[in-house]
Design a protein around this motif. Sequence first.
Motif, PDB file in Angstrom:
ATOM      1  N   VAL A  38       0.811  -0.897  -0.050  1.00  0.00           N
ATOM      2  CA  VAL A  38       0.060  -0.027   0.049  1.00  0.00           C
ATOM      3  C   VAL A  38       0.897   1.194   0.017  1.00  0.00           C
ATOM      4  O   VAL A  38       0.519   2.373  -0.824  1.00  0.00           O
ATOM      5  CB  VAL A  38      -0.840   0.090   1.196  1.00  0.00           C
ATOM      6  N   LEU A  39       1.752   1.418   0.693  1.00  0.00           N
ATOM      7  CA  LEU A  39       2.872   2.489   0.715  1.00  0.00           C
ATOM      8  C   LEU A  39       3.488   2.648  -0.536  1.00  0.00           C
ATOM      9  O   LEU A  39       3.611   3.915  -0.952  1.00  0.00           O
ATOM     10  CB  LEU A  39       3.936   2.256   1.838  1.00  0.00           C
ATOM     11  N   LEU A  40       3.865   1.478  -1.264  1.00  0.00           N
ATOM     12  CA  LEU A  40       4.604   1.814  -2.591  1.00  0.00           C
ATOM     13  C   LEU A  40       3.275   2.413  -3.353  1.00  0.00           C
ATOM     14  O   LEU A  40       4.006   2.900  -4.347  1.00  0.00           O
ATOM     15  CB  LEU A  40       4.941   0.234  -3.071  1.00  0.00           C
ATOM     16  N   VAL A  41       2.379   1.824  -3.373  1.00  0.00           N
ATOM     17  CA  VAL A  41       1.231   2.430  -4.433  1.00  0.00           C
ATOM     18  C   VAL A  41       1.036   3.752  -4.062  1.00  0.00           C
ATOM     19  O   VAL A  41       1.073   4.601  -5.028  1.00  0.00           O
ATOM     20  CB  VAL A  41       0.030   1.609  -4.314  1.00  0.00           C
ATOM     21  N   ILE A  42       1.083   4.207  -2.720  1.00  0.00           N
ATOM     22  CA  ILE A  42       0.689   5.469  -2.426  1.00  0.00           C
ATOM     23  C   ILE A  42       1.945   6.478  -3.001  1.00  0.00           C
ATOM     24  O   ILE A  42       2.084   7.475  -3.545  1.00  0.00           O
ATOM     25  CB  ILE A  42       0.407   5.753  -1.174  1.00  0.00           C
ATOM     26  N   GLY A  43       3.223   5.876  -2.749  1.00  0.00           N
ATOM     27  CA  GLY A  43       4.258   6.652  -3.014  1.00  0.00           C
ATOM     28  C   GLY A  43       5.002   6.708  -4.439  1.00  0.00           C
ATOM     29  O   GLY A  43       5.680   7.496  -4.776  1.00  0.00           O
ATOM     30  N   THR A  44       4.462   5.802  -5.096  1.00  0.00           N
ATOM     31  CA  THR A  44       5.368   5.587  -6.571  1.00  0.00           C
ATOM     32  C   THR A  44       4.157   5.414  -7.705  1.00  0.00           C
ATOM     33  O   THR A  44       4.237   6.448  -8.654  1.00  0.00           O
ATOM     34  CB  THR A  44       6.115   4.263  -6.417  1.00  0.00           C
ATOM     35  N   PHE A  45       3.621   4.389  -7.712  1.00  0.00           N
ATOM     36  CA  PHE A  45       2.601   4.222  -8.611  1.00  0.00           C
ATOM     37  C   PHE A  45       1.403   5.192  -8.649  1.00  0.00           C
ATOM     38  O   PHE A  45       1.148   5.760  -9.705  1.00  0.00           O
ATOM     39  CB  PHE A  45       2.064   2.698  -8.611  1.00  0.00           C
ATOM     40  N   GLY A  46       0.691   5.519  -7.624  1.00  0.00           N
ATOM     41  CA  GLY A  46      -0.189   6.252  -7.459  1.00  0.00           C
ATOM     42  C   GLY A  46      -1.646   5.812  -8.172  1.00  0.00           C
ATOM     43  O   GLY A  46      -2.612   6.427  -7.877  1.00  0.00           O
ATOM     44  N   SER A  47      -1.796   4.453  -8.394  1.00  0.00           N
ATOM     45  CA  SER A  47      -3.102   4.184  -8.771  1.00  0.00           C
ATOM     46  C   SER A  47      -2.998   2.703  -8.308  1.00  0.00           C
ATOM     47  O   SER A  47      -2.206   1.940  -8.304  1.00  0.00           O
ATOM     48  CB  SER A  47      -3.236   4.133 -10.343  1.00  0.00           C
ATOM     49  N   TRP A  48      -4.110   2.362  -7.921  1.00  0.00           N
ATOM     50  CA  TRP A  48      -4.520   0.833  -7.509  1.00  0.00           C
ATOM     51  C   TRP A  48      -4.629  -0.184  -8.799  1.00  0.00           C
ATOM     52  O   TRP A  48      -4.357  -1.502  -8.930  1.00  0.00           O
ATOM     53  CB  TRP A  48      -5.861   0.715  -6.786  1.00  0.00           C
ATOM     54  N   GLY A  49      -4.861   0.101  -9.993  1.00  0.00           N
ATOM     55  CA  GLY A  49      -4.944  -0.376 -11.218  1.00  0.00           C
ATOM     56  C   GLY A  49      -3.117  -0.928 -11.430  1.00  0.00           C
ATOM     57  O   GLY A  49      -3.230  -1.983 -11.975  1.00  0.00           O
ATOM     58  N   SER A  50      -2.475   0.003 -11.299  1.00  0.00           N
ATOM     59  CA  SER A  50      -0.928  -0.589 -11.501  1.00  0.00           C
ATOM     60  C   SER A  50      -0.604  -1.480 -10.502  1.00  0.00           C
ATOM     61  O   SER A  50       0.195  -2.500 -10.822  1.00  0.00           O
ATOM     62  CB  SER A  50       0.083   0.753 -10.929  1.00  0.00           C
ATOM     63  N   ILE A  53      -2.058  -5.011 -11.902  1.00  0.00           N
ATOM     64  CA  ILE A  53      -1.274  -5.250 -12.870  1.00  0.00           C
ATOM     65  C   ILE A  53       0.222  -6.025 -12.478  1.00  0.00           C
ATOM     66  O   ILE A  53       0.462  -7.221 -13.007  1.00  0.00           O
ATOM     67  CB  ILE A  53      -0.910  -4.228 -13.973  1.00  0.00           C
ATOM     68  N   VAL A  54       0.729  -5.432 -11.469  1.00  0.00           N
ATOM     69  CA  VAL A  54       2.077  -5.832 -10.873  1.00  0.00           C
ATOM     70  C   VAL A  54       1.636  -7.375 -10.013  1.00  0.00           C
ATOM     71  O   VAL A  54       2.612  -8.343 -10.410  1.00  0.00           O
ATOM     72  CB  VAL A  54       2.660  -4.944  -9.975  1.00  0.00           C
ATOM     73  N   TYR A  55       0.396  -7.367  -9.504  1.00  0.00           N
ATOM     74  CA  TYR A  55       0.270  -8.563  -8.638  1.00  0.00           C
ATOM     75  C   TYR A  55      -0.053  -9.627  -9.705  1.00  0.00           C
ATOM     76  O   TYR A  55       0.324 -10.959  -9.495  1.00  0.00           O
ATOM     77  CB  TYR A  55      -0.917  -8.338  -7.913  1.00  0.00           C
TER      78      TYR A  55
END
Length: 67
Positions: A38-50, A53-55
């Motif tokens: 969650v911290l990586l999404v908030i800090g880098t990708f910025g979207s749950w869709g990313s 896809i990574v998952y």
Amino acid sequence: MKKKRLKRSDTNRVIAGTVGGLGEYFDLSRRMITIIRVLLVIGTFGSWGSLLIVYVIVSLLMTQSQK
């Protein structure tokens, strides 16, 4: 000493066992891995869709553990 391998978990799984496998490999709980995600999404990708896809990509690349 047995060499550690990154693999999906059979016992610690919700969907595909990817997060459980990462936790077993790094000796962290599944909750800690989820917090890091969650911290990586908030800090880098910025979207749950990313994250989704990574998952999916990681789930396909990680081998299934053998019992």
